[in-house]
Design an enzyme around this catalytic site. Structure first.
Site, PDB file in Angstrom:
ATOM      1  N   PRO A   1       0.820  -1.229   0.000  1.00 18.16           N
ATOM      2  CA  PRO A   1       0.000   0.000   0.000  1.00 18.16           C
ATOM      3  C   PRO A   1       0.848   1.271   0.000  1.00 18.16           C
ATOM      4  O   PRO A   1       1.731   1.431   0.821  1.00 18.16           O
ATOM      5  CB  PRO A   1      -0.797  -0.096   1.295  1.00 18.16           C
ATOM      6  CG  PRO A   1      -0.647  -1.508   1.778  1.00 18.16           C
ATOM      7  CD  PRO A   1       0.659  -1.984   1.233  1.00 18.16           C
ATOM      8  N   GLU A   2       0.592   2.146  -0.961  1.00 20.48           N
ATOM      9  CA  GLU A   2       1.205   3.474  -0.947  1.00 20.48           C
ATOM     10  C   GLU A   2       0.058   4.473  -1.080  1.00 20.48           C
ATOM     11  O   GLU A   2      -1.108   4.092  -1.032  1.00 20.48           O
ATOM     12  CB  GLU A   2       2.230   3.594  -2.078  1.00 20.48           C
ATOM     13  CG  GLU A   2       3.256   2.453  -2.020  1.00 20.48           C
ATOM     14  CD  GLU A   2       4.652   2.840  -2.450  1.00 20.48           C
ATOM     15  OE1 GLU A   2       4.925   4.039  -2.591  1.00 20.48           O
ATOM     16  OE2 GLU A   2       5.470   1.931  -2.627  1.00 20.48           O
TER      17      GLU A   2
ATOM     18  N   ASN B   1       7.662   2.618  -0.237  1.00 21.53           N
ATOM     19  CA  ASN B   1       8.954   2.079  -0.620  1.00 21.53           C
ATOM     20  C   ASN B   1       9.133   1.905  -2.128  1.00 21.53           C
ATOM     21  O   ASN B   1      10.225   2.093  -2.651  1.00 21.53           O
ATOM     22  CB  ASN B   1       9.150   0.742   0.096  1.00 21.53           C
ATOM     23  CG  ASN B   1      10.599   0.384   0.200  1.00 21.53           C
ATOM     24  OD1 ASN B   1      11.440   1.267   0.244  1.00 21.53           O
ATOM     25  ND2 ASN B   1      10.892  -0.894   0.206  1.00 21.53           N
TER      26      ASN B   1
END
Ligand SMILES: [Zn+2]
Length: 272
Positions: A2-3, A166
């Protein structure tokens, strides 16, 4: 993983399912909030703030269900009677309306706060890359406050700008040709890097496949996760290290030593 774009989509789906609806069931499966029950309350909206998600209900001075997906979390929206795509024992929050069942699974953070506590919960976040109040100048100002900090860490720190995880920190450094350990103060074109971050999240927010290369079927990332296959551009083996600090999680850092060479700053000449 998840971003900001994943969370933006989750908030949109929850908003569509819940906004303006009265809860017919509210089950928060976290010991501290097990007695919380908002059945009968109306949900106003669901919004993303960086990688945080807020479900606001109960009117102006009401409550928030504040969640963060962390590594494994996700929210699903089902019709009544529809089979869940995750096991029920992993459910942490179940909200039902007349026409929908909303389930949060394996949420890394789940808590109930009052509206007045919202600022404490998410007020520390920098400008939200996908937010209506995105402010590139403010993001740049915050990044430049720590000129010695490696850019690969500064991009991940949600207090600078909110939404980069990331995968994006690696891809943004690649796309700008910057070695991730370069100090912020030595990054040649920081405004371009910030603008590119926003463009990438914007471009991906409506997709389920995250792409930074323009390709959605395979080869959708330049360096992230490619330590065995090599850089998508030049085939050089991709370097894999761990990079994190006190304010960011320790996470895998991928970069191409050829496309992102480390440029040492010229030695300061000592004055006689
Ligand atoms: Zn390369």
């Amino acid at each position: 993983m998840p971003e900001g774009d994943t969370v933006w989509r989750a908030a949109r789906d929850l908003h569509r399912a819940l906004a303006g609806k009265v809860l017919t069931r509210c089950d928060v499966r976290v010991p501290r909030f097990a007695t919380v029950d908002f059945t009968g309350d109306t949900v106003q909206e669901a919004v993303a703030r960086g990688k945080h998600l807020l479900i606001r209900g109960g009117g102006e001075d009401g409550w928030d269900i504040h969640s963060h997906l962390k590594m494994e979390g996700l929210w699903h929206v089902y019709a009544h009677g529809e089979k869940w795509r995750r096991p029920a024992f992993k459910a942490r929050c179940i909200l039902e309306t007349e026409d929908a069942v909303v389930v949060g699974f394996e949420l890394g953070l789940l808590r109930v706060i009052s509206r007045a506590e919202e600022d404490d919960a998410v007020g520390f976040l920098g400008p939200d890359l996908l937010g209506p109040d995105w402010d590139a100048e403010e993001a740049l100002r915050r990044l430049r406050e720590q000129p010695e900090r490696p850019i690969g860490l500064a991009l991940l720190d949600q207090r600078n700008l909110a939404g980069i995880g990331n995968v994006y920190r690696c891809e943004i450094c690649f796309l700008t040709g910057v070695h991730p350990l370069t100090p912020v103060g030595e990054v040649p074109n920081l405004p371009r890097m910030v603008e590119l971050s926003r463009k990438l999240l914007e471009a991906n927010k409506l997709r389920t496949t995250r792409a930074t290369t323009g390709q959605l079927r395979g080869n959708n990332l330049w360096v992230y996760g490619r330590s065995k296959r090599g850089c998508l551009r030049c085939k050089t083996p991709v370097a894999l290290e761990q990079l994190g600090d006190r304010d960011t999680e320790l996470r895998e850092l991928y970069y191409c030593p050829h496309c992102q060479p480390r440029v040492e700053a010229p030695e300061a000449t000592a004055l006689p």
